[in-house]
Design a protein around this motif. Structure first.
Motif, short mmCIF file in Angstrom:
data_model
loop_
_atom_site.label_atom_id
_atom_site.label_comp_id
_atom_site.label_asym_id
_atom_site.label_seq_id
_atom_site.Cartn_x
_atom_site.Cartn_y
_atom_site.Cartn_z
N THR A 1 0.97 -1.43 0.19
CA THR A 1 -0.17 0.23 0.18
C THR A 1 0.87 1.25 -0.08
OG1 THR A 1 -0.01 0.14 2.59
CG2 THR A 1 -1.76 -1.22 1.51
N LEU A 2 0.15 2.21 0.32
CA LEU A 2 1.28 3.73 -0.21
C LEU A 2 1.45 3.78 0.82
CD1 LEU A 2 2.33 6.26 -1.14
CD2 LEU A 2 0.22 7.04 -0.83
N TYR A 3 0.83 3.31 2.25
CA TYR A 3 1.33 4.09 3.92
C TYR A 3 2.31 2.98 3.65
CZ TYR A 3 1.85 4.02 8.35
OH TYR A 3 1.83 4.06 9.91
N GLN A 4 2.61 1.92 3.50
CA GLN A 4 3.54 0.55 3.88
C GLN A 4 4.32 0.31 2.92
OE1 GLN A 4 1.38 -3.03 6.68
NE2 GLN A 4 2.53 -3.74 4.51
N SER A 5 4.69 1.32 1.89
CA SER A 5 5.44 1.49 0.89
C SER A 5 6.75 2.22 1.76
CB SER A 5 5.42 1.70 -0.64
OG SER A 5 4.24 1.59 -0.86
N ILE A 6 5.67 3.05 2.50
CA ILE A 6 7.12 4.20 3.22
C ILE A 6 7.01 3.69 4.30
CG2 ILE A 6 7.96 6.58 3.91
CD1 ILE A 6 5.19 6.80 1.78
#
Length: 494
Positions: free
Chosen positions: A421-426
Motif C-alpha cells: 500500500t502507499l502507507y506501507q511502501s514508506i
C-alpha cells in the motif's frame, strides 16, 4: 554466542547485500541460514532432472540490471551474464491477440498502433531520466529527490494511473492490459498509487535496462554475492536456525533479513511493547501459489510472438485484472487468478535439454490459501496456449500456505514481505525516520519489509548496512562495491 562484529540472519538478496557492504568495511561478518543452501529468493535447483534447473522463487531480474546497489557491484564484471529477451514481457488476450512490450520502445509503440503515441508519452520521459527514477523509487524514501524533474514526472504518472483515470488514456485493450499486467506485480488492489509506481518503474525499464534473466539461473546472483563476502573474510553457517537473539549476543550488530513476524519471534519480549504492537499490526499481502513445470517443448502460444518473451502475464483485460486482483486482496478466491509465466529457455537455451524444458509460473491467491494451484495455473496457460497440458512431463506445486513453510519470510505466501500500500511502501515495517534500526541496540531489520520494499535490488540490505556502520561502528565512509579489493568511496552508489 557470536564472536563476529556482525551477525546476519538470513541469506536472501538483502542479507547478502548487507554482508557485502559490511565485510568490505573491514568487519568480521557471519551469516546464518536455516536452509542448507544460501540465496533465499535467489535459489536455483534441479527439481526433475539433473540437467535442467528451475528458479525456486524469483527468475526475472529488472532490478539486478538497474538498482544502485547492483550498478555499483557490477554483476557483469563478476561473471554473471544478464540475458536480455527481444520482448521483455507479453500479455495474451482472447482471440489470439497479444500485447507485446519489446525492448525497443519504438517497436512497442508501432505494435500498439493507435495507442503507440500515448505509450511513448508515458514511457519516453521516464526513459530519458531512468537512472534518477530508479534511484528515487529505490531510495530509503527519507530525503528530497536529487532530480526534481524525475520526481515530478513520476508523481504525475502515479497519480493518473493509480486512479480510475489511467485506463482512459488508451483507446484499445492491448495497451491498457500491457500496463495493468505490470501494475499487478504489486500483488494487491488495483488500481492503487503503489501499483502505479510499480508499473512506472518496471514498465519503463522494459524498454531500458530490460527484464533480464541470469544465464544459468538466479542462483548465479547469490553465488556472486557470496563469493565477494567470503573474499573479504565473511563466513556462512548454513543449516543453522537461529531461534533467539541471545544466540548472537557477542556480535556488535545483528541484521535480520526476516519478516516482521520473524523479528518478533527472534526478539521475544525484549522489544518495547509499543514498538512490538506496531510490528504486530503490519499487514501482509496476497499470496503466491507456484507451479514448476517440466515440459517437452516450447509453450504453444496462440500468438507465436509470445514465445519470444521470457515473461508472460495472464490476466485478461484491464477490467478483468482490476476485478481479480482486488478480490484476491480481499481474500476472495477467483476462478481465473492473475498468473505470471516465465520461460527461461526462450532467452537461455542452455537451460533446456531435448524434450525437457523448465517453465515457472505462479498465481496470485488469498494470503494463506492452501489450495494446490496446478489446475488453475494450467487452465490459465491453456486458455492462450491450447495443448499446453499435453506437453507437461512433470510438475511441482507449492500452495501459498506451503510457501511460508518453505521460507518463513513469505508469511501466508506473501513473497513481497508485506502488503504494497502507499502507507506501507514508506512506513515499512513501522513509521520511523530510520526504518532499519529497531529499538534494541545494535539490532537492524534489512529485509524487503523495509524500504524500498520487494524485488531483488539489494537496497534494503545496503541501506540497513549503512545504518549499522554509522550507529554501531561510527563508520560514515561507504565501502567501494566494485570488483577487486575493498576501498572507501565518498558517496552512495549510483
Amino acid at each position: 554466542m557470536s564472536t563476529s562484529d556482525v551477525a546476519i540472519v538470513g541469506t536472501g538478496p538483502n542479507g547478502l547485500a548487507a554482508g557485502v557492504v559490511l565485510a568490505r568495511a573491514g568487519l568480521r561478518v557471519e551469516l546464518h541460514e536455516a536452509a542448507e543452501t544460501i540465496g533465499g529468493g535467489l535459489r536455483t535447483a534441479a527439481l526433475f532432472d539433473s540437467g535442467v534447473v528451475h528458479d525456486i522463487c524469483s527468475a526475472v531480474h529488472p532490478m539486478a540490471a538497474a538498482s544502485p546497489f547492483f550498478r555499483a557491484f557490477d554483476l557483469g564484471a563478476r561473471g554473471v551474464e544478464l540475458l536480455q529477451p527481444e520482448i521483455s514481457y507479453a500479455h495474451p488476450l482472447d482471440g489470439g491477440r497479444a500485447a507485446l512490450a519489446y525492448r525497443s520502445l519504438a517497436q512497442t509503440c508501432e505494435h500498439l498502433g493507435a495507442d503507440g503515441p500515448a505509450w511513448r508519452r508515458l514511457m519516453g520521459p521516464l526513459l530519458e531520466r531512468s537512472e534518477a527514477v530508479v534511484d528515487l523509487i529505490l531510495s530509503g524514501q527519507r530525503a528530497l529527490p536529487r532530480d526534481p524533474v524525475a520526481a515530478l514526472l513520476l508523481a504525475n504518472r502515479v497519480a493518473v494511473h493509480g486512479s480510475g483515470l489511467g485506463a482512459a488514456r488508451f483507446r484499445g485493450e492491448e495497451a491498457s492490459a500491457l500496463l495493468t499486467g505490470v501494475a499487478a506485480h504489486a500483488v494487491g488492489k488495483l488500481p492503487s498509487l503503489a501499483s502505479a509506481a510499480v508499473a512506472m518503474l518496471l514498465g519503463h525499464l522494459a524498454h531500458g535496462t530490460g527484464w533480464p534473466l541470469p544465464r544459468g539461473g538466479s542462483g548465479r546472483i547469490a553465488q556472486a554475492l557470496a563469493e565477494d563476502i567470503t573474499a573479504h573474510g565473511g563466513v556462512f553457517h548454513t543449516g543453522h536456525h537461529v531461534a533467539d537473539l541471545a544466540e548472537l549476543s557477542g556480535a556488535r550488530a545483528v541484521l535480520l533479513d526476516t519478516s516482521p513476524k520473524g523479528l518478533l519471534a527472534l526478539a521475544g519480549r525484549r522489544l518495547p511493547r509499543a514498538y512490538a504492537r506496531r510490528v504486530e499490526r503490519f499487514r501482509y499481502g496476497p499470496g503466491a501459489a507456484k507451479v514448476d513445470f517440466l515440459v517437452s517443448e516450447p509453450i504453444p502460444w496462440s500468438d507465436p510472438a509470445v514465445g519470444r518473451a521470457t515473461t508472460v502475464h495472464l490476466g485478461g483485460t484491464h477490467a478483468e485484472m482490476v476485478r481479480q486482483e482486488t478480490a484476491t486482496a480481499r481474500r476472495v478466491r477467483t476462478r481465473e487468478p492473475f498468473v505470471l509465466v516465465v520461460d527461461p529457455a526462450a532467452v537461455d537455451p542452455g537451460r533446456a535439454l531435448p524434450g525437457k524444458r523448465p517453465v515457472w509460473a505462479y498465481a496470485h491467491v488469498p494470503n494463506g490459501d492452501p489450495t494446490d494451484p496446478y489446475d488453475l495455473v494450467r487452465a490459465r496457460i491453456e486458455r492462450h496456449a491450447p495443448g499446453f497440458g499435453e506437453t507437461v512431463v512433470s510438475h511441482r506445486s507449492v500452495s501459498a500456505a506451503a510457501y511460508e513453510a518453505y521460507n518463513p519470510n513469505y508469511v501466508g505466501g506473501d513473497i513481497g514481505s508485506g502488503a504494497m500500500t502507499l502507507y506501507q511502501s514508506i512506513a515499512r515495517p513501522v513509521p520511523r525516520f530510520d526504518p532499519y534500526r529497531t529499538p534494541l541496540p545494535g539490532v537492524y531489520l534489512c529485509s524487503s519489509a523495509t524500504p524500498p520494499g520487494p524485488s531483488v535490488h539489494g537496497m534494503s540490505g545496503y541501506l540497513a548496512a549503512l545504518s549499522a556502520l554509522r550507529h554501531s561502528f561510527g563508520i560514515r565512509d561507504i565501502p567501494d562495491l566494485a570488483p577487486g579489493p575493498a576501498a572507501v568511496a565518498c558517496g552512495r552508489p549510483g
